[in-house]
Design an enzyme around this catalytic site. Sequence first.
Site, mmCIF file in Angstrom:
data_model
loop_
_atom_site.group_PDB
_atom_site.id
_atom_site.type_symbol
_atom_site.label_atom_id
_atom_site.label_comp_id
_atom_site.label_asym_id
_atom_site.label_seq_id
_atom_site.Cartn_x
_atom_site.Cartn_y
_atom_site.Cartn_z
ATOM 1 C CD GLN A 157 -2.651 -1.149 2.563
ATOM 2 O OE1 GLN A 157 -2.621 -1.929 3.367
ATOM 3 N NE2 GLN A 157 -3.285 -0.070 2.895
ATOM 4 N NE ARG A 307 -12.968 -0.018 4.546
ATOM 5 C CZ ARG A 307 -13.903 -0.582 3.823
ATOM 6 N NH1 ARG A 307 -14.263 -1.748 3.728
ATOM 7 N NH2 ARG A 307 -14.398 0.472 3.043
ATOM 8 C CB CYS A 308 -8.623 1.701 11.642
ATOM 9 S SG CYS A 308 -8.319 2.233 13.305
ATOM 10 C CD GLU A 677 -9.995 5.484 8.780
ATOM 11 O OE1 GLU A 677 -9.021 5.103 8.154
ATOM 12 O OE2 GLU A 677 -9.871 5.992 9.764
#
Length: 724
Positions: A157, A307-308, A677
């Site tokens: 990523q 996702r945070c 998110e």
Amino acid sequence: MPGVLDVITGATLAKYNLHWMPTLMSDMQMVLPVEKVMYQAQEVAAVLATDRYTAADGVTAVEVAYEPLPVVVDPFKALEPGAPVLRTDKPGKTDNRIFHWEVGDKAATDRAFRDAAVTVKEDIYIPRIHVSSIETCGCVAKFDRVSGQLTVWMTTQAPHAIRTVFALVAGHVGLAEHKIRIISPDIGGGFGGKVPVYPGYVIAVAAAVLTGKPVKWIEDRMENLQADSFARDYHITAELAAQQDGKLTALRIKTLADHGYTDAAANPSKFPAGLFHICTGSYDFQAAHVEVDGVYTNKPPGGIAYRCSFRVTEAVHTIERMVDIMAHELQMDPAEFRQKNFIAPERFPYTSALGWEYDSGNYSGALDLAMHKIGYAELRREQAEKRQRGELMGIGISSFTEIVGAGPSKHFDILGLKMFDSCEIRIHPTGKVIARFGTKSQGQGHETTYAQILAEELGIPVADIQVEEGDTDTAPYGLGTYASRSTPTAGAAAAIASRKIRDKARKIAAYLLEASEEDLEWEPGKFYVKGSPERAKTIQEITFAAYTNHPQGMEAGLEAVSYYDPPNLTFPFGSYICVVDIDKGTGEVKIRRFVAVDDCGNIINPMIVEGQVHGGLTMGLAPALFEEISYDEQGNIRQGSFMDYLLPTAMETPKWETDKTCTPSPHHPLGAKGIGESATVGAPAAIANAVVDALWHLGVRHIDIPITPEKVWACLRARGVTDR
Ligand code: CDP
């Protein structure tokens, strides 16, 4: 064994001093162990073969003789005097504490608790969970011995940051940054799990350099589940103080963070507990104090931002559970209690008791809309009737605040690399555009939304714009995509770079139209002379002129780059309401309705945002009811495959009902905030609050997620509730 080329062990790597590597938090992680393994399923050797089947046979032929060592699984026990010290590689280390970190005004908080009319306290565990992307981690590494060029196609990523880390770690064996090319092609999901460097990547690179052959490494599903970095694993003790009329006054939190055997969290370096101190949430507190201790245990490294935005899920779950507990304790309606304590819309920008400056918000607006959409008052009436009949129905609210878009670089860096992001735009003579970014989409649709931003800013059709990310040889430097940072950073860079292009285009248009710059008006796609709209030049004509007929003294071409360093984070928010029915016979929780109202400021693409929210909600449902990674006393993983680690399928996923409000960010060039998110962060508390709301009258105050039928069943039976 024919086809097996080599077996690489820790000893092989130790010859090149590559058996340890730094983590993103400047701790050290083993690539391969030399004498001691730290957790079950840790990699111990790598078999290099000419095809996958031979490699698998080679792996089964490896024999490892393990001598048992004392095991530390429980982070509380890890801190007890006399606990075995796990990191014996660290000279002088005499315990298992990684860090102690605190923030806020302790004295003022303690005073507020002494003066409070009502206080509540709860232990909340947010268990380990695991990113289960469709595609596992993997790479192909190729080293060209003639040119000295290393190319790695990998599922990362953050390609640029990885390239720099490779150059820093392997510089001593001759890998320089300009000779390393990281290509992150289309990757099947990341969610924070593909930010760290895993041993497999390093071994593949080392093997490619040693053999001169391209080397592929790809995890299987169980390796991915058992050995990649984990998320959450926070043991929290939280307290709230309030006045008798329901006005919240103070928040106090102590947390033990289980990091496994090394601190491999993907946090900005100044923040060992990430952005956990957003835990005052949407509420106006006079005082707050938070302490976090990081601990080593015999587990895989933890602490990734699943996702945070770096521990925001943990913060939101805590405050939203606690606010519900306090409301019930005061016998106030949880919606009314929230409305009473929200930061009022006119108080933005608002500085929280723990130091964040929230950019904008309208929390009561989002909750009002959610209540209206779900028919809150009617549901409460229905609940009261059902309770009379002994039926179990609950309504749960989560009115969360997010914090996304790291930088600003004055506060945020990873391994010293400042957290800005970038966009480079090149417009070719015929008006066709290539735009490159330092971020990396993993399915979020950047190709679409970035092109939309450019189209909007430059008046060039989307079909004429090609968006590229993920190749370090071509894209401008950036810190990558995670923690919903792309729109707040690279999205802003796209707008700023476009505006630089427009500034130059204005000069060229003025030259072509023989007018002064000040006399030109812009409308998407062309400049025209004020009052004479027929005297106009389209952006395509201007672009062609930039290469064929530009003013003397001006550089040719039409290109711009922006390395955007945001002045602040963005603070998206939302209000979710969940309705559950509980089966008294089995303890099963059925989500009857779930309304999600989100606010991410101005939206670039409503369909993509809707998709982000739907996916996020399902990823919030998962830890609320199903997913958990746990270990037995010997450190054996209990959920080592998808037989035991329960991913929700379409069968378990309810129909999500979504809506939105729009409160633009005042500092973002497009007024946009991140969204990726939000739903994952906000959903678990709404579900947990609904379950406890259904059971409160029985004396249930809290149930840790995942709220399995077994836990609910045990709660009911302990209170003498049966299905008869
Ligand atoms: O960093 P990441 O891409 O995961 O998160 P994001 O910035 O929240 O963006 C997720 C997707 O939603 C991207 O395609 C964004 O461009 C899009 N988005 C949007 O259309 N409008 C917003 N206000 C925020 C995001």
